[in-house]
Design an enzyme around this catalytic site. Structure first.
Site, short mmCIF file in Angstrom:
data_model
loop_
_atom_site.label_atom_id
_atom_site.label_comp_id
_atom_site.label_asym_id
_atom_site.label_seq_id
_atom_site.Cartn_x
_atom_site.Cartn_y
_atom_site.Cartn_z
N CYS A 91 0.84 -1.20 0.00
CA CYS A 91 0.00 0.00 0.00
C CYS A 91 0.88 1.26 0.00
O CYS A 91 1.48 1.57 -1.00
CB CYS A 91 -0.97 -0.03 1.18
SG CYS A 91 -2.33 1.14 1.00
N HIS A 121 -3.73 -5.23 0.70
CA HIS A 121 -3.16 -5.72 1.96
C HIS A 121 -3.22 -7.25 2.02
O HIS A 121 -4.29 -7.81 2.25
CB HIS A 121 -3.91 -5.12 3.15
CG HIS A 121 -3.64 -3.66 3.35
ND1 HIS A 121 -2.62 -3.20 4.14
CD2 HIS A 121 -4.26 -2.57 2.82
CE1 HIS A 121 -2.62 -1.87 4.12
NE2 HIS A 121 -3.59 -1.47 3.32
N GLU A 149 -2.02 -9.10 4.34
CA GLU A 149 -1.99 -9.57 5.73
C GLU A 149 -3.38 -9.77 6.32
O GLU A 149 -3.54 -10.48 7.32
CB GLU A 149 -1.18 -8.61 6.60
CG GLU A 149 -1.77 -7.22 6.78
CD GLU A 149 -1.40 -6.23 5.69
OE1 GLU A 149 -1.48 -5.02 5.95
OE2 GLU A 149 -1.05 -6.67 4.57
N SER A 163 2.30 -14.08 38.33
CA SER A 163 0.90 -13.67 38.51
C SER A 163 -0.08 -14.82 38.34
O SER A 163 -1.26 -14.67 38.63
CB SER A 163 0.57 -12.59 37.48
OG SER A 163 0.59 -13.15 36.16
N GLY A 164 0.40 -15.95 37.85
CA GLY A 164 -0.51 -17.04 37.51
C GLY A 164 -0.95 -16.98 36.06
O GLY A 164 -1.64 -17.87 35.57
N GLY A 165 -0.56 -15.90 35.36
CA GLY A 165 -0.94 -15.73 33.96
C GLY A 165 0.02 -16.43 33.01
O GLY A 165 1.06 -16.96 33.42
N VAL A 166 -0.32 -16.40 31.73
CA VAL A 166 0.44 -17.12 30.71
C VAL A 166 1.85 -16.57 30.55
O VAL A 166 2.83 -17.32 30.57
CB VAL A 166 -0.30 -17.07 29.35
CG1 VAL A 166 0.52 -17.76 28.26
CG2 VAL A 166 -1.67 -17.72 29.46
N ASP A 167 1.98 -15.26 30.37
CA ASP A 167 3.27 -14.66 30.02
C ASP A 167 4.32 -14.88 31.10
O ASP A 167 5.43 -15.33 30.82
CB ASP A 167 3.10 -13.16 29.74
CG ASP A 167 2.12 -12.88 28.61
OD1 ASP A 167 1.92 -13.79 27.78
OD2 ASP A 167 1.56 -11.78 28.57
N SER A 168 3.97 -14.55 32.35
CA SER A 168 4.97 -14.69 33.42
C SER A 168 5.31 -16.15 33.67
O SER A 168 6.46 -16.49 33.96
CB SER A 168 4.48 -14.02 34.71
OG SER A 168 3.35 -14.68 35.25
#
Length: 508
Positions: A78, A166, A168, A220-225
């Site tokens: 574009c 585009h 994508e 934290s119990g989350g995915v990332d950490s």
């Protein structure tokens, strides 16, 4: 360093999508602002120039010196295509009408490496106010639509291509095939960037970087950490010291359940009960920003105390992921602050720790794939996002321990019901909100004047936009009945049917 494709961002809303599509081809890529080009090392195999809301005809519009890239293959998308044409003395003019939406390629040059196996009449997605009216003599038009003569071109004798549409976005049906043609066949990338390879390389790099040093990290119990901690743990074992703080704003029984999960994974973790410190800090506060700042400051104080109790700590582990990095170095600088970030941070400079972020090149879906490769419990990997301030931003108005107890009970009924009815995995994020409103009700022969709670469930891919989930009426009726009958202090349940935008996912 893995071989990679460099994506230069001119400010398009779709730039992250380009990166996602390239990575789906098992080819590593990075996004950099057009005005902050990294050193062009030998591992860079090609360049993609993104779209932009700007016009190449405007003074001060984003620009880049194409000579910097030598003989590297280039794909302009574009605005990127218009920029290449404009810099080579082509003609870029305003479109007679804004060209936005679905279109079809009525001519396709299948001899072109970029368009091999791209179907004639395939659907593409246009989004531009300017159009390439005339290409230079050294350019060859390789695709057109009924209204766009120059839908795609190539530069004769060079591996330089431009496309007006585009590839994508999903509306361009064969966009992924076109990107494969560019990154694999034209750039020569070997498609060997996989979760297994990422784990192997990252653990080796962490061993080299950290050696025998001590690392502290908040979980934290989350995915990332969790995924970040598991990678660091694989590299240095017990030298990673994990801290899980109970801020009194977690979900029901979450502190004990998460601690148990982490201990089962072999992580060196300490649980810290700091509930009363947070409740004291929050006393009398009703403003959302004031509550966030109080939660953030108290977390920092607690974490700082715990970190100083560990000898010879040199590193701070963090679960930063790629969208956070992109946001901090975006073309226009960080976005205007709508609210303080949910994931509280900003540890004091007095800690003087170096930061290690093993996930800072990954998108959220890639983090989950790496977690799967690491053998992390699917229940953790599939966990809904949960804000750092926790229930603190789901209790509107002042926070008290009694209100937290009410909301924990409500939230537990809602989340458990989603799991029992096999709805949890089809929802991106769900939770309950305690409103600063009381309403009249009748229970038995008595009149009540009690709390109102709102239930929220949304679908999303990255949290940037979201739509409310059309949960079955019968399900909502059962959940509402359960909450009112089992949670003392609540006599009315409402369901939030707002989308983002204009609303946000959280209420505060």
């Amino acid at each position: 360093m893995p071989e990679q494709v460099l994506i230069l961002d001119f400010g398009s809303q779709y730039t992250q999508l380009i990166a996602r599509r390239v990575r789906e081809l098992n080819v590593y890529c990075e996004i950099h602002p057009f005005n902050k080009i990294p050193p062009l090392t030998g591992n860079i195999k090609g360049i993609i120039l993104s779209g932009s809301p700007c016009s190449v005809r405007d003074a001060g519009s984003p620009d880049v010196d194409l000579n910097l890239f030598g003989n590297l293959p280039i794909l302009g998308v574009c605005y990127g295509a218009q920029l290449i044409a404009h810099k080579n003395k082509g003609s870029v003019l305003p479109s007679h009408a804004r060209e936005y939406g679905r279109a079809r390629l009525t001519t396709v040059d299948h001899h072109s490496e970029l368009l091999k196996e791209i179907s004639l009449d395939t659907q593409v997605w246009m989004s531009h106010a300017d159009t390439i009216a005339q290409v230079p003599d050294t350019f060859q038009i390789i695709a057109s639509t009924p209204s766009v003569k120059v839908a795609a071109y190539r530069v004769t004798g060079k591996k330089i291509y431009g496309i007006q549409f585009h590839p994508e976005v999903t509306h361009t049906i064969e966009g992924k095939n076109l990107l494969r043609n560019f990154v694999v066949h034209i750039c020569g990338c070997s498609q060997d960037w996989t979760p297994d390879q990422f784990v192997e390389t990252t653990v080796a790099d962490l061993k080299k970087k950290l050696g025998n040093d001590q690392v502290v990290m908040a979980l934290s119990g989350g995915v990332d950490s969790t995924v970040a901690a598991t990678l660091i743990h694989r590299a240095i074992g017990k030298n990673l010291h994990c801290i899980f703080v109970d801020n009194g704003l977690l979900r029901k029984n979450e502190f004990s359940q998460v601690l148990q999960s982490y201990e089962g994974m072999g992580l060196n973790i300490k649980g810290v009960d700091a509930r009363q410190k947070f409740y004291t800090a929050l006393k009398g506060l009703s403003d959302p920003e004031a509550k966030r700042k109080a939660i953030g400051k108290t977390f920092i104080d607690v974490f700082d105390d715990e970190a100083h109790a560990i000898k010879d700590v040199k590193w701070l582990g963090q679960g930063t992921i790629y969208p956070d990095v992109i946001e901090s170095v975006s073309v226009k600088g960080p976005s205007a602050t709508i609210k303080s970030h949910h994931n509280v941070g900003g540890l004091p400079e007095t800690m003087k720790l170096q930061v290690v972020e093993p996930l800072n090149t990954l998108f959220k879906d890639e983090v989950r794939m790496v977690g799967k490769t690491l053998g992390i419990d699917p229940a953790i990997l599939g966990r809904h996002p949960f804000p750092g301030p926790g229930l603190g931003i789901r209790i509107l108005g002042e926070i008290t321990e009694a209100k937290v107890k009410i909301l924990q009970d409500v939230d537990a009924i809602f989340i458990n019901a989603l799991k029992q009815h096999s709805l949890y995995e089809s929802v991106w994020q769900a939770g309950a909100v305690l409103l600063p409103v009381q309403s009249v009700g009748v229970m038995g022969d008595e009149r009540t004047y009690e709390q109102v709670v709102a239930l929220r469930a949304v679908t999303s891919t990255d949290g940037m936009t979201a739509d409310w989930v059309h949960l079955p009426y019968a399900f909502l009726a059962d959940v509402s009945s359960d909450i009112i009958n089992k949670v003392k202090g609540v006599n009315r349940v409402v369901y939030d049917i707002s989308s983002k935008p204009p609303a946000t996912i959280e209420w505060e």
